[in-house]
Design a protein around this motif. Structure first.
Motif, PDB file in Angstrom:
ATOM      1  N   GLY A  58     127.669  63.246  96.651  1.00 41.45           N
ATOM      2  CA  GLY A  58     126.457  63.988  96.993  1.00 41.45           C
ATOM      3  C   GLY A  58     125.275  63.099  97.315  1.00 41.45           C
ATOM      4  N   LEU A  59     125.330  61.846  96.831  1.00 46.62           N
ATOM      5  CA  LEU A  59     124.257  60.890  97.123  1.00 46.62           C
ATOM      6  C   LEU A  59     124.499  60.144  98.429  1.00 46.62           C
ATOM      7  N   GLY A  60     125.628  60.439  99.058  1.00 47.34           N
ATOM      8  CA  GLY A  60     125.928  59.784 100.323  1.00 47.34           C
ATOM      9  C   GLY A  60     126.543  58.411 100.176  1.00 47.34           C
ATOM     10  N   LYS A  61     127.042  58.097  98.960  1.00 51.77           N
ATOM     11  CA  LYS A  61     127.643  56.785  98.726  1.00 51.77           C
ATOM     12  C   LYS A  61     129.115  56.802  99.129  1.00 51.77           C
ATOM     13  N   THR A  62     129.369  56.895 100.430  1.00 45.03           N
ATOM     14  CA  THR A  62     130.743  57.001 100.907  1.00 45.03           C
ATOM     15  C   THR A  62     131.128  55.867 101.842  1.00 45.03           C
ATOM     16  N   ASP A  63     130.332  54.793 101.889  1.00 48.34           N
ATOM     17  CA  ASP A  63     130.611  53.705 102.814  1.00 48.34           C
ATOM     18  C   ASP A  63     131.896  52.953 102.461  1.00 48.34           C
ATOM     19  N   ASN A  64     132.149  52.803 101.165  1.00 49.43           N
ATOM     20  CA  ASN A  64     133.364  52.112 100.741  1.00 49.43           C
ATOM     21  C   ASN A  64     133.737  52.544  99.330  1.00 49.43           C
ATOM     22  N   VAL A  65     134.984  52.322  98.973  1.00 47.71           N
ATOM     23  CA  VAL A  65     135.499  52.764  97.681  1.00 47.71           C
ATOM     24  C   VAL A  65     134.818  52.072  96.500  1.00 47.71           C
ATOM     25  N   PRO A  66     134.645  50.743  96.521  1.00 47.10           N
ATOM     26  CA  PRO A  66     133.993  50.083  95.379  1.00 47.10           C
ATOM     27  C   PRO A  66     132.600  50.636  95.066  1.00 47.10           C
ATOM     28  N   GLU A  67     131.812  50.924  96.112  1.00 50.38           N
ATOM     29  CA  GLU A  67     130.467  51.458  95.902  1.00 50.38           C
ATOM     30  C   GLU A  67     130.542  52.858  95.295  1.00 50.38           C
ATOM     31  N   LEU A  68     131.492  53.660  95.763  1.00 51.71           N
ATOM     32  CA  LEU A  68     131.655  55.015  95.244  1.00 51.71           C
ATOM     33  C   LEU A  68     132.057  54.977  93.770  1.00 51.71           C
ATOM     34  N   ILE A  69     132.951  54.074  93.413  1.00 56.60           N
ATOM     35  CA  ILE A  69     133.370  53.921  92.017  1.00 56.60           C
ATOM     36  C   ILE A  69     132.187  53.491  91.152  1.00 56.60           C
ATOM     37  N   LYS A  70     131.402  52.556  91.654  1.00 53.68           N
ATOM     38  CA  LYS A  70     130.248  52.040  90.917  1.00 53.68           C
ATOM     39  C   LYS A  70     129.256  53.153  90.589  1.00 53.68           C
ATOM     40  N   VAL A  71     128.949  53.982  91.581  1.00 54.82           N
ATOM     41  CA  VAL A  71     127.994  55.073  91.377  1.00 54.82           C
ATOM     42  C   VAL A  71     128.592  56.134  90.445  1.00 54.82           C
ATOM     43  N   ALA A  72     129.879  56.428  90.626  1.00 53.16           N
ATOM     44  CA  ALA A  72     130.537  57.415  89.772  1.00 53.16           C
ATOM     45  C   ALA A  72     130.523  56.975  88.311  1.00 53.16           C
ATOM     46  N   LEU A  73     130.709  55.684  88.072  1.00 50.48           N
ATOM     47  CA  LEU A  73     130.683  55.156  86.708  1.00 50.48           C
ATOM     48  C   LEU A  73     129.309  55.336  86.060  1.00 50.48           C
ATOM     49  N   ARG A  74     128.264  55.284  86.859  1.00 46.68           N
ATOM     50  CA  ARG A  74     126.916  55.510  86.321  1.00 46.68           C
ATOM     51  C   ARG A  74     126.782  56.945  85.797  1.00 46.68           C
ATOM     52  N   PHE A  75     127.313  57.893  86.557  1.00 41.50           N
ATOM     53  CA  PHE A  75     127.279  59.290  86.111  1.00 41.50           C
ATOM     54  C   PHE A  75     128.112  59.478  84.840  1.00 41.50           C
TER      55      PHE A  75
END
Length: 202
Positions: free
Chosen positions: A180-197
């Motif tokens: 929902g934050l638009g962090k879809t550029d790459n898998v590592p970034e998506l994992i990083k943001v998901a871990l924050r949640f």
């Protein structure tokens, strides 16, 4: 038959918990997601259970909700699906996610569970599709499942979080929020943001 247990958590393991009920310790097999939701040692917990008795063995399987227990029992009714396979499926897919996968005939989603092959997955879909419809386990719009198509960013990130030991439900919620934050550029970034949640939810 033991329908549920209510007592203090004696100790927990990755795939089981020992509950002290009036001085008697019951070892209950659980999913990693269930184990993660258990309170600390000596705190009181109630867990829904199903007992399987064989000639040389007796095992208890436990769940935090009756929905999980009912799903477990449905899976046991499928020819070729034993308690371990049913528990493994619920370790990978929450009841609602499993219902959606079956409704969409998503064989790949079911075969993510270790030990569940294509033939068993197809049999589960064939035998449980109508039963899940009657129970109305699908609580979210089916189209939301589309973000977890095999091979896309969300699905790869979800697999990584499950490997790290997070429950299927909480991992999916975290990935959805990160998407929902638009962090879809790459898998590592998506994992990083998901871990924050996931950290915030603790």
């Amino acid at each position: 038959m033991i329908a549920f247990l209510k007592g203090k958590v004696a100790w927990g393991e990755p795939d089981a918990v020992v509950i002290d009920v009036n001085g008697v310790g019951y070892r209950v097999n659980v999913t990693p997601a269930c184990a993660a939701k258990l309170p600390a040692a000596n705190d009181v917990v109630q867990i829904f259970t199903h007992m399987i008795v064989r000639e040389d063995d007796m095992q208890l399987y436990g769940f935090m909700t009756r929905e999980e227990l009912n799903t477990f029992l449905l899976l046991l009714g499928v020819n070729g699906v034993g308690p371990r396979a049913a528990l493994t499926l619920l370790s990978v897919l929450a009841p609602g996610d499993l219902a959606r996968a079956i409704a969409l005939e998503n064989v790949e989603a079911l075969t993510k569970a270790p030990g569940v092959g294509k033939k068993i997955a197809q049999r589960i879909i064939l035998e449980l599709k109508d039963k899940f419809k009657k129970l109305n386990f699908i609580t979210e719009p089916a189209q939301q499942e589309e973000i977890f198509r095999p091979g896309n960013f969300a699905d790869d990130a979800l697999d990584a979080l499950l490997t790290l030991g997070y429950g299927a439900g909480e991992a999916r919620d975290a990935v959805r929020q990160a998407m929902g934050l638009g962090k879809t550029d790459n898998v590592p970034e998506l994992i990083k943001v998901a871990l924050r949640f996931l950290d915030k939810s603790k």
